[in-house]
Design a protein around this motif. Structure first.
Motif, PDB file in Angstrom:
ATOM      1  N   ASN A 104      -4.897  -0.647   7.917  1.00  0.00           N
ATOM      2  CA  ASN A 104      -4.914   0.583   7.122  1.00  0.00           C
ATOM      3  C   ASN A 104      -6.331   0.826   6.626  1.00  0.00           C
ATOM      4  O   ASN A 104      -7.034  -0.118   6.267  1.00  0.00           O
ATOM      5  CB  ASN A 104      -3.971   0.429   5.909  1.00  0.00           C
ATOM      6  CG  ASN A 104      -4.134   1.569   4.905  1.00  0.00           C
ATOM      7  OD1 ASN A 104      -4.800   1.429   3.880  1.00  0.00           O
ATOM      8  ND2 ASN A 104      -3.545   2.705   5.206  1.00  0.00           N
ATOM      9  N   ASN A 150      -4.021   6.868  -3.478  1.00  0.00           N
ATOM     10  CA  ASN A 150      -3.794   5.740  -2.579  1.00  0.00           C
ATOM     11  C   ASN A 150      -3.905   4.468  -3.391  1.00  0.00           C
ATOM     12  O   ASN A 150      -4.902   4.250  -4.067  1.00  0.00           O
ATOM     13  CB  ASN A 150      -4.860   5.737  -1.474  1.00  0.00           C
ATOM     14  CG  ASN A 150      -4.646   4.600  -0.490  1.00  0.00           C
ATOM     15  OD1 ASN A 150      -3.621   4.534   0.181  1.00  0.00           O
ATOM     16  ND2 ASN A 150      -5.608   3.681  -0.405  1.00  0.00           N
ATOM     17  N   ASN A 199      -3.919  13.631  -4.429  1.00  0.00           N
ATOM     18  CA  ASN A 199      -3.800  12.470  -3.547  1.00  0.00           C
ATOM     19  C   ASN A 199      -3.996  11.212  -4.364  1.00  0.00           C
ATOM     20  O   ASN A 199      -4.849  11.176  -5.252  1.00  0.00           O
ATOM     21  CB  ASN A 199      -4.873  12.544  -2.446  1.00  0.00           C
ATOM     22  CG  ASN A 199      -4.973  11.254  -1.638  1.00  0.00           C
ATOM     23  OD1 ASN A 199      -5.855  10.422  -1.862  1.00  0.00           O
ATOM     24  ND2 ASN A 199      -4.044  11.040  -0.724  1.00  0.00           N
ATOM     25  N   ASN A 243       0.855  -1.193   0.000  1.00  0.00           N
ATOM     26  CA  ASN A 243       0.000   0.000   0.000  1.00  0.00           C
ATOM     27  C   ASN A 243       0.885   1.235   0.000  1.00  0.00           C
ATOM     28  O   ASN A 243       1.919   1.262   0.671  1.00  0.00           O
ATOM     29  CB  ASN A 243      -0.877   0.004   1.264  1.00  0.00           C
ATOM     30  CG  ASN A 243      -1.616   1.328   1.442  1.00  0.00           C
ATOM     31  OD1 ASN A 243      -1.197   2.179   2.237  1.00  0.00           O
ATOM     32  ND2 ASN A 243      -2.683   1.535   0.707  1.00  0.00           N
ATOM     33  N   ASN A 253       0.161   5.607   0.023  1.00  0.00           N
ATOM     34  CA  ASN A 253      -0.729   6.769  -0.073  1.00  0.00           C
ATOM     35  C   ASN A 253       0.138   8.011  -0.172  1.00  0.00           C
ATOM     36  O   ASN A 253       1.005   8.225   0.673  1.00  0.00           O
ATOM     37  CB  ASN A 253      -1.609   6.850   1.180  1.00  0.00           C
ATOM     38  CG  ASN A 253      -2.577   8.018   1.115  1.00  0.00           C
ATOM     39  OD1 ASN A 253      -3.438   8.081   0.235  1.00  0.00           O
ATOM     40  ND2 ASN A 253      -2.447   8.956   2.038  1.00  0.00           N
ATOM     41  N   ASN A 290      -8.298   3.907   4.137  1.00  0.00           N
ATOM     42  CA  ASN A 290      -8.289   5.190   3.430  1.00  0.00           C
ATOM     43  C   ASN A 290      -9.708   5.493   3.002  1.00  0.00           C
ATOM     44  O   ASN A 290     -10.360   4.679   2.357  1.00  0.00           O
ATOM     45  CB  ASN A 290      -7.393   5.088   2.187  1.00  0.00           C
ATOM     46  CG  ASN A 290      -7.326   6.403   1.425  1.00  0.00           C
ATOM     47  OD1 ASN A 290      -6.880   7.425   1.951  1.00  0.00           O
ATOM     48  ND2 ASN A 290      -7.786   6.395   0.186  1.00  0.00           N
ATOM     49  N   ASN A 299      -6.405   8.995   5.542  1.00  0.00           N
ATOM     50  CA  ASN A 299      -5.755   7.689   5.447  1.00  0.00           C
ATOM     51  C   ASN A 299      -5.080   7.400   6.776  1.00  0.00           C
ATOM     52  O   ASN A 299      -4.289   8.207   7.262  1.00  0.00           O
ATOM     53  CB  ASN A 299      -4.693   7.716   4.339  1.00  0.00           C
ATOM     54  CG  ASN A 299      -4.014   6.367   4.170  1.00  0.00           C
ATOM     55  OD1 ASN A 299      -4.656   5.371   3.851  1.00  0.00           O
ATOM     56  ND2 ASN A 299      -2.706   6.325   4.405  1.00  0.00           N
TER      57      ASN A 299
END
Lengths: 147, 147, 147, 147
Positions: free
Chosen positions: C91, B93, B91, A91, A93, C93, D93
């Motif tokens: 995690n 992710n 942004n 992952n 971000n 988001n 996030n």
């Protein structure tokens, strides 16, 4: 943050750089990326952004900054968990805050957690005469079991 | 999801491709990225992953998949908000789920919200004989005010 | 997306609901959350948003929508990987797209990957007379080793 | 990071706390959240985690830590961009690193960018006798235009 100074690197800048050259032959053709520093709980990787890293408007592209974040995380894994090339990002971000022009961009990366199977990190990417924060990322690497 | 079928594209595949060629001359040197489809509320962009997109272990690298997500979002902005080259990612992710090998990777992108100043999108990246989901991303583009 | 229809649930709506009541006694005091559906590769959880879920302006708060995403992911883990209460979110988001008013919000959750130690999911949160997408999230649960 | 020390707060701890009490009457019923500090470019908010913030296993729940991150970001917006209650989170996030038990959790929040319409922030959540990092988040607030 409580420093992760108990995390001791097991590889030097020269060792990690040599390993990246070997396992990523296509990776660093133009010497765009340089490992600048490895320290307890962190590292600094520089992107020397040239024309091929720019997008319309003359600013450094998102994929180039993503690559900087991803590589700096990889340098942290290699240098702190040992020279296993097969760790992978699970992952990432990234927030883009300000435009960066061609030139050096320093990615200061720190380990937020180093577990047996996962490493979490964040990175601040700094550039320009006034050393502004141009982007910030947080990510996770999956570390393969020891064989 | 409730389809955003009321979002009508204002540019065709040919128009967006021509614009990318013009504003990103360094971008698509090897014809690695292809705009495959533009539809109400979404688009499909293909990455033809070659050797220069691979990382150790022979799998497509994170930055290459990030670039696919970023470009597909850009194609959605251009085709739905109009041909202003200066929209920027704020942004992104990305989750990496499965390894992808060299070959075509299709990024199916949809617009989750198209506001006046922001577009939110997600993308599924599909590859291989069994058409597995290799990565998924969500991101935001900032759209400059009309001049 | 290639459907994960080969992922078969091992617990029913009634079984998961009973387990949540038992392990989360403080969790669902006002019956705010309801498991509505469990299906191969996914589930639907509803938040019945009341006054205590609102923020200034009368819209459903971010933490309430985060909780919906987190719980729906948990319902997916429990129902597909088995009744181990100790899976944890590593995690999450979340993007907030539109305002939601008090009333039912349906979280449609799907499993993007179910591995031995990690589950990745996304969720669309839909509300209102016109069934708009109010928020979208992607997250990861860590699944403890079988004992 | 280059400190954002040129960002001067325009509201004090007492002023922000009074405003939160007024606009969020349902928010802080049990005095769970306390604004501890407001400083140039940042703030600290404490969550006094009690039984209603725990999940199975006795650890502080994800939604409680999300709420801490969200509120601390809100305190940064209010204190640095001025007392407009209608700023909203557009993206958050969060990574969960270590378990936190009931007790105080300090969220140290800093502004990564304060633009006219968006504020980007990150936050480190620290708890326990050894003051470990239990969670880290990055987020964006949308700031409404001045009326």
């Amino acid at each position: 943050m409580p420093a992760q100074h108990d995390l001791n690197p097991v590889m030097s800048v020269a060792q990690v750089s040599a390993m990246l050259d070997e396992v990523f032959p296509q990776f660093n053709v133009d010497r765009a990326f340089e490992v600048r520093d490895i320290r307890p709980g962190g590292c600094t990787v520089r992107l020397n952004a040239g024309d091929n890293h720019l997008r319309p408007g003359g600013t450094v592209s998102g994929p180039s900054l993503f690559a900087l974040a991803d590589i700096a995380g990889y340098v942290c894994v290699l240098s702190h968990a040992g020279p296993d090339a097969l760790s992978v990002t699970t992952n990432l971000n990234i927030n883009f805050m300000r435009k960066a022009e061609a030139g050096p961009i320093d990615g200061h990366c720190r380990i937020l957690k180093l577990g047996r199977s996962l490493m979490v990190f964040d990175i601040e990417m700094i550039a320009g005469d006034d050393q502004h924060l141009v982007a910030h990322a947080t990510g996770t690497y999956s570390i393969p079991p020891k064989r």
